[in-house]
Write a protein that holds these residues in place. Structure first.
Motif, mmCIF file in Angstrom:
data_model
loop_
_atom_site.group_PDB
_atom_site.id
_atom_site.type_symbol
_atom_site.label_atom_id
_atom_site.label_comp_id
_atom_site.label_asym_id
_atom_site.label_seq_id
_atom_site.Cartn_x
_atom_site.Cartn_y
_atom_site.Cartn_z
ATOM 1 N N ARG A 156 0.823 -1.209 0.000
ATOM 2 C CA ARG A 156 0.000 0.000 0.000
ATOM 3 C C ARG A 156 0.857 1.259 0.000
ATOM 4 N N GLN A 157 1.909 1.257 0.781
ATOM 5 C CA GLN A 157 2.810 2.414 0.770
ATOM 6 C C GLN A 157 3.508 2.564 -0.576
ATOM 7 N N ARG B 163 0.991 4.082 -3.053
ATOM 8 C CA ARG B 163 0.791 5.497 -2.773
ATOM 9 C C ARG B 163 2.010 6.322 -3.171
ATOM 10 N N ALA C 55 1.910 6.799 -6.899
ATOM 11 C CA ALA C 55 0.868 7.746 -7.303
ATOM 12 C C ALA C 55 1.334 9.183 -7.126
ATOM 13 N N ILE C 56 2.185 9.433 -6.121
ATOM 14 C CA ILE C 56 2.664 10.791 -5.904
ATOM 15 C C ILE C 56 3.628 11.218 -7.012
ATOM 16 N N ASP D 196 1.021 0.524 -12.845
ATOM 17 C CA ASP D 196 0.098 0.883 -11.770
ATOM 18 C C ASP D 196 -1.009 -0.152 -11.635
ATOM 19 N N THR E 5 -1.814 -2.416 -8.398
ATOM 20 C CA THR E 5 -3.141 -2.414 -7.795
ATOM 21 C C THR E 5 -3.676 -3.834 -7.631
#
Length: 263
Positions: free
Chosen positions: A64-65, A68, A71-72, A168, A172
Motif C-alpha cells: 500500500r505504501q 501510494r 501515485a505521488i 500501476d 493495484t
C-alpha cells in the motif's frame, strides 16, 4: 500488534461478518450466549487477533505504501483522472484562458473603435481602441498557438506514460491480492477466538443427565441415578404368593381313623 486507524474499521467489519456466519449463529443458539457479548470480546481482543495475521498485514502495508508512493510521482497531466486529483497546474489554465480573454477583448475594442470612427466622434479615442483591439487579437492568436502546442505535448506525454499506467494496474492487482490474504487470515483468527470462547458454554442438550447432581438424572435427593436405573432393570421382580384355601372334600371322603370313646 496494533492496527492502523484506517484499518480498524476493516477489522470491525470482519468481526461482524464472522459473528453473522451460520456456524457462529448455530453455536450461539445452542450456548445461549448473546452476539453482543461476542462482539465486545472480539473488539477487546483485537490486538491479539491481529497478531495472528501479522505477516499478511505487513505485506499489505508495504504494498500500500508502494502504490501510494508511485501515485505521488505520477505527472499531474498524465491523465484526466489524475488532473482532478492533483490539479492541472497554473500554466495549462493560462494557456486555455488567455486566448479566450484576448480574443474577447480584441472584439470589444475593435467594435468600439470602428463604431466611433463611423460616428466621427472622438477620433483619437477611436484610434487607440482600434490599435488595442488588433494588439489583443495578436496576443490571443499567439496564446492559441502556445495552447495547441501544450496540448500536443500533453498528448505525447500521455502516450509515453502508458507503460507506467500498466505498472500501476499491476501494483493495484497485487495490492488487492495482499489485502484479500490478510482478510482471510484475519477472519480465521476471529473465528478461532469466538469458537474458543463458545466452547466454555456447553450446549443444554449435551448435558441432559449430570452425574452427582440433584433433579432428573442425578443421585441427589429426589432423583434416581444411573446406578439405580441399572439396579431397577436387573433386580428380580417380586410376585406375591397365591393364596389357596383348605380343600374341603365331600361327605363320602374318607378321613383319618378317630378312636371311639366308650363309657
Amino acid at each position: 500488534m496494533r492496527l492502523r486507524d484506517e484499518d480498524r474499521a476493516t477489522y470491525t467489519a470482519a468481526l461482524d461478518d464472522v459473528i453473522g456466519s451460520t456456524e457462529i449463529q448455530r453455536r450461539l443458539a445452542r450456548s445461549g450466549v448473546k452476539a453482543s457479548q461476542l462482539r465486545v470480546l472480539g473488539l477487546a481482543e483485537g490486538p491479539r487477533v491481529a497478531s495472528t495475521a501479522e505477516r499478511e498485514y505487513r505485506s499489505y502495508l508495504a504494498l500500500r505504501q508502494r502504490v501510494r508512493g508511485e501515485a505521488i510521482l505520477i505527472p499531474s497531466l498524465s491523465g484526466p483522472g489524475r488532473q482532478q486529483v492533483y490539479g492541472a497546474g497554473l500554466l495549462p489554465v493560462l494557456a486555455v484562458l488567455t486566448p479566450v480573454l484576448a480574443i474577447s477583448a480584441a472584439a470589444l475594442f475593435l467594435l468600439l473603435g470602428y463604431g466611433l470612427r463611423l460616428a466621427d466622434s472622438a477620433p483619437a479615442v477611436a484610434g487607440n481602441l482600434v490599435q488595442a483591439g488588433w494588439i489583443s487579437l495578436g496576443i490571443g492568436a499567439l496564446a492559441a498557438v502556445v495552447g495547441v502546442l501544450g496540448l500536443y505535448r500533453t498528448a505525447s506525454r500521455h502516450r509515453g506514460g502508458a507503460p507506467k499506467d500498466r505498472r500501476d494496474q499491476g501494483l493495484t492487482a497485487e495490492l488487492d491480492a495482499a489485502r484479500a490474504a490478510w482478510l482471510r487470515q484475519l477472519h480465521e483468527g476471529i473465528r478461532s477466538l469466538l469458537l474458543q470462547h463458545l466452547d466454555q458454554f456447553p450446549s443444554p442438550d449435551a448435558g441432559g443427565k449430570r452425574p452427582g447432581g440433584n433433579g432428573p438424572g442425578g443421585n441427589g435427593p429426589g432423583g434416581v441415578g444411573a446406578g439405580d436405573d441399572e439396579a431397577a432393570v436387573h433386580s428380580p421382580r417380586f410376585t406375591s404368593p397365591r393364596y389357596t384355601g383348605p380343600d374341603f372334600g365331600s361327605p363320602e371322603a374318607s378321613g383319618p381313623d378317630i378312636p371311639t370313646l366308650r363309657g
